[in-house]
Motif scaffolding. Structure first.
Motif, PDB file in Angstrom:
ATOM      1  N   ARG A 387     -20.408 -19.729 -35.473  1.00  0.00           N
ATOM      2  CA  ARG A 387     -20.512 -20.271 -36.823  1.00  0.00           C
ATOM      3  C   ARG A 387     -19.242 -21.016 -37.242  1.00  0.00           C
ATOM      4  NH1 ARG A 387     -21.227 -15.614 -38.774  1.00  0.00           N
ATOM      5  NH2 ARG A 387     -19.141 -15.085 -39.471  1.00  0.00           N
ATOM      6  N   HIS A 400     -26.546 -33.955 -39.871  1.00  0.00           N
ATOM      7  CA  HIS A 400     -26.619 -33.726 -38.421  1.00  0.00           C
ATOM      8  C   HIS A 400     -25.966 -32.413 -38.025  1.00  0.00           C
ATOM      9  CE1 HIS A 400     -22.524 -35.420 -38.565  1.00  0.00           C
ATOM     10  NE2 HIS A 400     -22.334 -34.937 -37.339  1.00  0.00           N
ATOM     11  N   ARG A 402     -25.801 -29.763 -40.093  1.00  0.00           N
ATOM     12  CA  ARG A 402     -26.702 -28.720 -40.588  1.00  0.00           C
ATOM     13  C   ARG A 402     -27.819 -28.461 -39.575  1.00  0.00           C
ATOM     14  NH1 ARG A 402     -26.264 -31.162 -45.781  1.00  0.00           N
ATOM     15  NH2 ARG A 402     -28.354 -32.101 -45.546  1.00  0.00           N
ATOM     16  N   ARG A 403     -28.360 -29.552 -38.985  1.00  0.00           N
ATOM     17  CA  ARG A 403     -29.414 -29.392 -37.987  1.00  0.00           C
ATOM     18  C   ARG A 403     -28.894 -28.666 -36.772  1.00  0.00           C
ATOM     19  NH1 ARG A 403     -30.584 -34.769 -39.561  1.00  0.00           N
ATOM     20  NH2 ARG A 403     -29.464 -35.574 -37.727  1.00  0.00           N
ATOM     21  N   GLN A 404     -27.678 -29.036 -36.295  1.00  0.00           N
ATOM     22  CA  GLN A 404     -27.090 -28.369 -35.127  1.00  0.00           C
ATOM     23  C   GLN A 404     -26.853 -26.883 -35.388  1.00  0.00           C
ATOM     24  OE1 GLN A 404     -23.603 -30.412 -33.626  1.00  0.00           O
ATOM     25  NE2 GLN A 404     -24.600 -32.424 -33.746  1.00  0.00           N
ATOM     26  N   ARG A 405     -26.398 -26.579 -36.582  1.00  0.00           N
ATOM     27  CA  ARG A 405     -26.152 -25.174 -36.929  1.00  0.00           C
ATOM     28  C   ARG A 405     -27.465 -24.406 -36.948  1.00  0.00           C
ATOM     29  NH1 ARG A 405     -22.432 -22.773 -41.890  1.00  0.00           N
ATOM     30  NH2 ARG A 405     -22.937 -20.593 -41.517  1.00  0.00           N
ATOM     31  N   GLN A 406     -28.513 -25.006 -37.469  1.00  0.00           N
ATOM     32  CA  GLN A 406     -29.818 -24.337 -37.490  1.00  0.00           C
ATOM     33  C   GLN A 406     -30.338 -24.120 -36.071  1.00  0.00           C
ATOM     34  OE1 GLN A 406     -32.057 -27.045 -39.919  1.00  0.00           O
ATOM     35  NE2 GLN A 406     -31.186 -26.295 -41.846  1.00  0.00           N
ATOM     36  N   GLN A 407     -30.135 -25.113 -35.201  1.00  0.00           N
ATOM     37  CA  GLN A 407     -30.573 -24.991 -33.812  1.00  0.00           C
ATOM     38  C   GLN A 407     -29.804 -23.887 -33.081  1.00  0.00           C
ATOM     39  OE1 GLN A 407     -29.987 -28.936 -32.262  1.00  0.00           O
ATOM     40  NE2 GLN A 407     -31.702 -29.824 -33.426  1.00  0.00           N
ATOM     41  N   GLY A 409     -28.705 -21.270 -34.536  1.00  0.00           N
ATOM     42  CA  GLY A 409     -29.077 -19.985 -35.122  1.00  0.00           C
ATOM     43  C   GLY A 409     -27.940 -19.256 -35.783  1.00  0.00           C
TER      44      GLY A 409
END
Length: 410
Positions: A387, A400, A402-407, A409
């Protein structure tokens, strides 16, 4: 006119190679106390000789002599000795930890402890150092926690830099220690810019730039001198001449100037050389330069003449490029031994108390190491969170990331 013949390319050579006899006959050492102490508002042109001599306070019998002596109390000197001893013990334990695979990399300060430890005591709260990788004494002398330093070296779960920096590349705004950059010489021009900003904002804080002898060949060094001179930036420009830039001797970077301090003369900057293994001399010169900066008199360039007794880093083998006994032959001695002998002359220290202090410091460092290792090391225990890669970078995280962080997990 006689025919000059073919041109020949010149490459400077060190005085001696591995297997030879160490030779420091090219290092003229003036008598302790013989170099005058000018007024802080001196015209740089009148102290040109200071760039070619060496300011010394401690003589061969351990006495403090001359116009640069008498600035520190017995208690301050005892504290300085302890800071240097702590740094040396810290180094030994961390070098051992690197050999044990607990961290990937380490750089020692062996033989150079007086430079950073003494300099730090000449600064005021809020002043900012822009260091290289061999000024951890700035932190040790300012009371920065050793456990925190070790956590950064181990890149563990308690690393204040979250694993984002190489080991030993510390950072602490509170302790006036700007984040170390692995790119050589970048911090020099940054220090001048920070000092200029302090002056522009009518603040009272000064900056200190740090660089090694080899890195003075970088263009940022010269750019920094231009800006510092032109705008009279409140900065102390430090050059640590420990004779070797990794495997390259100082003559490569020094060129034909004779000394590194002499580089400042062409920019109209007062330039001094000091015995970097003399705690009292380092502090006195640092105090003089800091006072100049704080009095709106502009920059001072200081060359610390010292010797890197250890390897450049844990990845280096100095026996490949210099005699194994060269450090023993260094004519300015060991900074810890010299201050210890001075305190014995003063009657406030003894060999027995020194041995006791060594044991106490070792116990303290080992205790700090155990605490740090409880948070993890390179290959075992806690690590910074994935994180952390996404935190502390933007005030508002871009899509971009935020998407990587969601991917990921996290």
């Amino acid at each position: 006119m006689a025919d000059a013949g073919m041109l020949r390319f010149h490459v400077p050579e060190p005085e001696v190679r591995p297997g030879g006899t160490p030779d420091f006959s090219n290092v003229p050492i003036p008598k302790a106390g013989s170099v005058p102490r000018p007024e802080i508002d001196v015209d740089p042109r009148t102290i040109r000789d200071h760039a070619f001599s060496i300011i010394r306070v401690l003589n061969r019998t351990g006495e403090a002599v001359g116009p640069w002596a008498g600035l520190l109390s017995d208690e301050e000197l005892l504290a300085g000795l302890r800071h240097m001893m702590t740094l040396r013990t810290f180094d030994a334990r961390m070098q051992m930890a690197q050999r044990q695979g607990k961290t990937s990399f380490y750089m020692q300060h062996l033989g150079e402890e007086a430079v950073a430890c003494a300099f730090r005591k000449a600064l005021a709260p809020g002043d900012m150092n822009f260091p290289t990788y061999r000024q951890a004494g700035l932190l040790i002398a300012d009371g920065y926690p050793m456990v925190t330093m070790m956590n950064q070296i181990y890149s563990n779960e308690a690393d204040p830099l979250k694993g984002r920096q190489l080991p030993i590349m510390y950072s602490s705004k509170e302790h006036g220690f700007f984040s170390i950059s692995g790119n050589l010489a970048t911090q020099y021009i940054q220090a001048v810019g920070w000092a200029m900003a302090s002056a522009i904002s009518n603040d009272s804080k000064i900056a200190a730039a740090w660089i090694g002898d080899g890195s003075t060949a970088e263009s940022d060094f010269h750019s920094a001198l231009v800006f510092a001179s032109t705008y009279k930036a409140p900065v102390v420009l430090n050059v640590v001449n420990n004779q070797w830039a990794i495997s390259t001797f100082q003559g490569i970077a020094r060129g034909g100037s004779g000394t590194f301090a002499a580089r400042g003369l062409g920019f109209g900057i007062p330039s001094l050389r000091v015995d970097g293994n003399d705690y009292l001399a380092v502090h006195a010169v640092a105090k003089w330069a800091a006072e100049r900066a704080r009095s709106n008199l502009g920059p001072t360039l200081v060359e610390y003449v010292t010797y890197r007794a250890g390897a450049h880093s844990s990845s280096d083998d100095p026996s490949a490029y210099r005699p194994k006994t060269e450090s023993d032959a260094w004519p300015l001695g060991d900074p810890i031994v010299r201050l210890k002998n001075h305190l014995i002359v003063l009657g406030v220290w003894s060999d027995e108390r020194h041995a006791q202090a060594e044991a106490e410091i070792l116990d303290t460092v080992i205790a700090a190491q155990k605490e740090a290792e409880s948070h993890g090391t390179l290959h075992a225990g806690g690590k910074p969170s994935t994180r952390d890669m996404f935190e502390g970078l933007y005030a508002e995280m871009p899509p971009h990331l935020r998407r990587q962080r969601q991917q990921a997990g996290v």
